[in-house]
Design a protein around this motif. Sequence first.
Motif, PDB file in Angstrom:
ATOM      1  N   ALA A   1      40.990  43.799  42.209  1.00  0.00           N
ATOM      2  CA  ALA A   1      40.588  43.905  43.616  1.00  0.00           C
ATOM      3  C   ALA A   1      40.489  45.352  44.042  1.00  0.00           C
ATOM      4  N   LYS A   2      41.470  46.169  43.608  1.00  0.00           N
ATOM      5  CA  LYS A   2      41.418  47.594  43.957  1.00  0.00           C
ATOM      6  C   LYS A   2      40.208  48.278  43.323  1.00  0.00           C
ATOM      7  N   GLU A   3      39.901  47.903  42.066  1.00  0.00           N
ATOM      8  CA  GLU A   3      38.734  48.486  41.399  1.00  0.00           C
ATOM      9  C   GLU A   3      37.440  48.080  42.117  1.00  0.00           C
TER      10      GLU A   3
ATOM     11  N   GLU B   1      44.942  40.732  38.843  1.00  0.00           N
ATOM     12  CA  GLU B   1      44.058  40.411  39.979  1.00  0.00           C
ATOM     13  C   GLU B   1      44.118  41.509  41.040  1.00  0.00           C
ATOM     14  N   GLN B   2      45.330  42.044  41.288  1.00  0.00           N
ATOM     15  CA  GLN B   2      45.454  43.142  42.249  1.00  0.00           C
ATOM     16  C   GLN B   2      44.686  44.373  41.784  1.00  0.00           C
ATOM     17  N   LEU B   3      44.788  44.672  40.490  1.00  0.00           N
ATOM     18  CA  LEU B   3      44.073  45.823  39.941  1.00  0.00           C
ATOM     19  C   LEU B   3      42.560  45.630  40.031  1.00  0.00           C
TER      20      LEU B   3
ATOM     21  N   ALA C   1      37.158  47.255  45.303  1.00  0.00           N
ATOM     22  CA  ALA C   1      37.094  47.960  46.575  1.00  0.00           C
ATOM     23  C   ALA C   1      36.655  49.401  46.378  1.00  0.00           C
ATOM     24  N   LEU C   2      37.229  50.026  45.327  1.00  0.00           N
ATOM     25  CA  LEU C   2      36.854  51.411  45.037  1.00  0.00           C
ATOM     26  C   LEU C   2      35.378  51.503  44.649  1.00  0.00           C
ATOM     27  N   GLN C   3      34.888  50.550  43.847  1.00  0.00           N
ATOM     28  CA  GLN C   3      33.480  50.541  43.440  1.00  0.00           C
ATOM     29  C   GLN C   3      32.572  50.354  44.648  1.00  0.00           C
ATOM     30  N   SER C   4      32.977  49.489  45.562  1.00  0.00           N
ATOM     31  CA  SER C   4      32.190  49.268  46.777  1.00  0.00           C
ATOM     32  C   SER C   4      32.122  50.533  47.623  1.00  0.00           C
ATOM     33  N   GLN C   5      33.282  51.218  47.718  1.00  0.00           N
ATOM     34  CA  GLN C   5      33.293  52.469  48.476  1.00  0.00           C
ATOM     35  C   GLN C   5      32.392  53.517  47.838  1.00  0.00           C
TER      36      GLN C   5
END
Length: 544
Positions: free
Chosen positions: A35-37, A31-33, A39-43
């Motif tokens: 979420a990071k993916e 789940e942490q991974l 966030a990175l995709q959104s950026q």
Amino acid sequence: MKTTPDNTPKTPDFSGLSPAEMAAVINDLQEQLAAKEAALQSQLQQHDEALRRRDNYIAILEELLRHKKIQQFAASSEKQPNQIVLFDEAELEVAIDELRDELPDDVEEADAPPRSRKRRQRGFSDTLLRERIELTLSDDEKAGASKTFFTKVKEELEYIPAQLKVLEYWQEKAVFEQDGQEHVIAAARSKHPLGKCIATPSLLAYLITSKYADGLPLYRQEQMFKRLGHDLSRTSMAHWIIRLNDVFKPLMTLMRETQNGSDYLQADETRIQVLKEDGKKAQSDKWMWVTRGGPPGKPSVLFEYDPSRGGKVPVRLLDDFQGILQADGYSGYGQVCRENGLTRIGCWDHARRKFVEASRAAPAKGKKGPPSKADVALSHIRKLYALEKAANELSDVERYRVRQEKSLPLLNAFKAWLDKNTSKVLKGSLTRKAMEYTLNQWDTLVGYCERGDLKISNAGAENAIRPFALGRKAWLFADTSQGAKASATCYSLIETAKANGLEPSAYIHHVLTHIGDAVTLEQLEALLPWNAELPASKKAAQYG
């Protein structure tokens, strides 16, 4: 002794976890991974969107820069270098041929709408003054001849330089004696339109025509008169023109009443700078309004100055007009259409001009490159104009039939193309603005098809404004509102005279000569351009 702290992350020990606990840990890490993916995709999406907006903004700025350069340095003609008609030229020719084939059976080919072809003018106009010059033989050369005769060998055009002449009026008076009293009878004096004035009607007509038809400012005319032998100040000339506004006012009122009695008018407006206007800065825009139309055989072009561009101005000018009003997309005409129940139709020239600007401001493309959206739109519009040109010589009834059978399908196809492609064009670009303008004005743009006598564009009113716009470049501004109103009157007389086939200077001279004696409505109506009987010729400014 100092020791360096060990910052190396320690690997957690999962050896003592049960399978269920291990599964929970793995699920948490996943789940942490995720979420990071996310966030990175959104950026990345935000970054891409920012780049896209930047690229679009740059493209619009580059387009505007090209557009401004074209406005400043390129020719103002709307003709395109290539015209983009290669893929629809055959369709245009077929449509024109079909129109000719559908002419009534009793119309011969010779009577069909002629194909326009400019021919060289030979000889001189019959309206010009002519002088016969005889080249004669001497008596010795004619000695022994059985007869002599003349043949015309050539014609030449001569210019007679302008000159000033002083007219001296000597009034004859008779003295009578009766009952020891004397009384005097004097010969009647002709009425001058301005009363006491040193300028004759011919000079006043020349001043008006030179400034408002030929774009000669009064200061240049002042210099010209000085070379002819008399100092005539521009201040005096300006005062005469302003005073004549009151003289012409009854005639302008009749023209306005006649024009508003028609059922079809064209309207437009343009800027004028007036230095001294109450409540307005000298640099602010004021407006010259123009309406063109009139009943059959009584065309008029009327100018009106007003410092406002608000909807109240056309309401005042068209207060008793009932019918069809043709104008561009300016919202100021909406009020009079609502209050008077007018039918409003649009102007395809304005829509076309926006696509022309978009096409000319587009990036350069190769000769084999696909046409731009603006070019495709122009090809649709050119088909409409080609049909109008082909039907130009037809009757109103036939032209209405052509529009219903030929123009409406073309309009429907263009509308479908706009609906499909507008959203695909960069928002804020000139092409997108042109497409949105056309769609927003669509109901009025197709209005010309409802009758055969209506025009596809508002070119009549625009052409009437053109002499004003050209003259404005020469004299730049009006000093007072009185001067602007007088200018509007002078332009009205000149353009209305031209619309009725009269030479402006000859017509204004005719009016000034007779308006002082026009005291009844019938006498004033006789001075209207469509009723005026000019001496000498209607086509040339010849006084005598």
